[in-house]
Design a protein around this motif. Structure first.
Motif, PDB file in Angstrom:
ATOM      1  N   ASN A   8       0.839  -1.190   0.000  1.00 28.94           N
ATOM      2  CA  ASN A   8       0.000   0.000   0.000  1.00 28.94           C
ATOM      3  C   ASN A   8       0.881   1.249   0.000  1.00 28.94           C
ATOM      4  OD1 ASN A   8      -1.711   2.184   0.857  1.00 28.94           O
ATOM      5  ND2 ASN A   8      -3.150   0.702   1.700  1.00 28.94           N
ATOM      6  N   SER A  77       2.330  -4.667  -6.882  1.00 30.31           N
ATOM      7  CA  SER A  77       1.317  -3.643  -6.605  1.00 30.31           C
ATOM      8  C   SER A  77       1.336  -2.546  -7.658  1.00 30.31           C
ATOM      9  CB  SER A  77       1.563  -3.034  -5.225  1.00 30.31           C
ATOM     10  OG  SER A  77       2.826  -2.400  -5.173  1.00 30.31           O
ATOM     11  N   THR A  81      -1.631   3.585  -5.703  1.00 37.05           N
ATOM     12  CA  THR A  81      -2.475   2.669  -4.943  1.00 37.05           C
ATOM     13  C   THR A  81      -3.954   3.057  -5.040  1.00 37.05           C
ATOM     14  OG1 THR A  81      -0.667   2.313  -3.378  1.00 37.05           O
ATOM     15  CG2 THR A  81      -2.878   1.679  -2.661  1.00 37.05           C
ATOM     16  N   TYR A 107      -7.056  -1.049  -1.857  1.00 38.43           N
ATOM     17  CA  TYR A 107      -6.241  -1.122  -0.646  1.00 38.43           C
ATOM     18  C   TYR A 107      -6.762  -0.223   0.463  1.00 38.43           C
ATOM     19  CZ  TYR A 107      -2.600  -3.354  -3.521  1.00 38.43           C
ATOM     20  OH  TYR A 107      -1.895  -4.212  -4.341  1.00 38.43           O
TER      21      TYR A 107
END
Length: 292
Positions: A8, A77, A81, A107
């Protein structure tokens, strides 16, 4: 697949001592692609005042991925985010909207109009899986239903690693779910010290300047002394509790001020310009004037 460190970007920024740079966006492929490699830590797909659509969200999440960047970083990822602001106010005590957004792979969740301890408790609980009362960090007791497969796939990790990470930071130090509550009424400011003292797992408090200014009687007069005083009160309460305070409507004119004040979640809006078209029109107008 086990990954070290946080996936994150908001948590990474805060743990590194940096403020989070975030921005709202409609959930659609074009905007997702525009944000994919931008300067932000977080993109918040705005579904409070835009339609709530899990189909649009899932589509946007895929377009947000930069597969070349993922290969180069070795980190599954997204570079930016994804969060969602859900439509239900805190007083509605809603949970399924957060569950569906988290199951899609976001997230973090932003909950608007959270004004009481009970509402804040519900927001955090909606983002946590159940566990036995004997488990560490039991409260707020989780109520999120068990459907991790889509989220784990989007995060690029296996289901058991997702379970490990799918808890609310900073309550769970290795958690990668981030809960933001919005403080948008005078009542919320009065109750904010108790919310932050009694409800662990709140990642940040975002001031809803628009609604707060309405509640104070000065609609969208963000520079009015009473509005600024209320904003300062929220910031002071958050600082005392050690919880990041966030502010929207960040502009080139006030961004340095907000940083100096100590806000750790800032939300500028990208600006779409027509610079080339404006130059072309000015050139054509001048040419027309110069033509006999």
């Amino acid at each position: 697949m086990m990954m070290d460190g946080h996936l994150n970007g908001a948590i990474r920024a805060l743990e590194e001592g940096r403020p989070v740079l975030a921005s709202f966006s409609p959930a659609d492929p074009g905007n997702a692609q525009a944000f994919a490699n931008g300067p932000y830590d977080v993109v918040v797909f705005e579904m409070e005042h835009n339609p709530y659509s899990t189909a649009a969200l899932r589509d946007s999440l895929q377009y947000l991925l930069d597969r070349k960047g993922i290969l180069e970083r070795g980190d599954p990822s997204p570079t930016v985010t994804p969060f969602v602001r859900v439509p239900a106010n805190g007083s509605e005590m809603n949970q399924f909207l957060a569950k569906q957004a988290l199951d899609a792979g976001v997230y973090g969740i932003i909950f608007p109009h959270v004004s009481t301890v009970q509402e804040a408790h519900n927001a955090v609980a909606a983002c946590r899986y159940p566990r036995p009362p004997s488990a560490p960090r039991y409260e707020p007791a989780g109520v999120r239903g068990d459907g991790p497969f889509g989220a784990a796939r989007y995060w690029g990790i296996d289901v058991m690693d997702y379970y490990r990470r799918a808890d609310t930071w900073p309550l769970a130090p290795d958690g990668d779910i981030f809960v933001v509550i919005m403080c948008e009424e005078v009542k919320a400011i009065r109750n904010l010290p108790a919310m932050l003292a009694e409800v662990p797992g709140i990642g940040a408090v975002l001031i809803g300047e628009g609604d707060l200014s309405q509640d104070l009687g000065y609609p969208r007069a963000y520079q009015h002394p009473e509005v600024e005083a209320a904003i300062a009160d929220v910031l002071a309460i958050c600082n005392d509790a050690g919880v990041p305070a966030g502010i929207p409507h960040v502009t080139p004119a006030n961004v340095e001020k907000r940083l100096e004040q100590g806000f750790r979640w800032l939300m500028p809006n990208p600006v779409r310009t027509n610079q080339a078209a404006d130059i072309a029109k000015a050139w054509l107008a001048k040419r027309k004037e110069d033509t006999p």
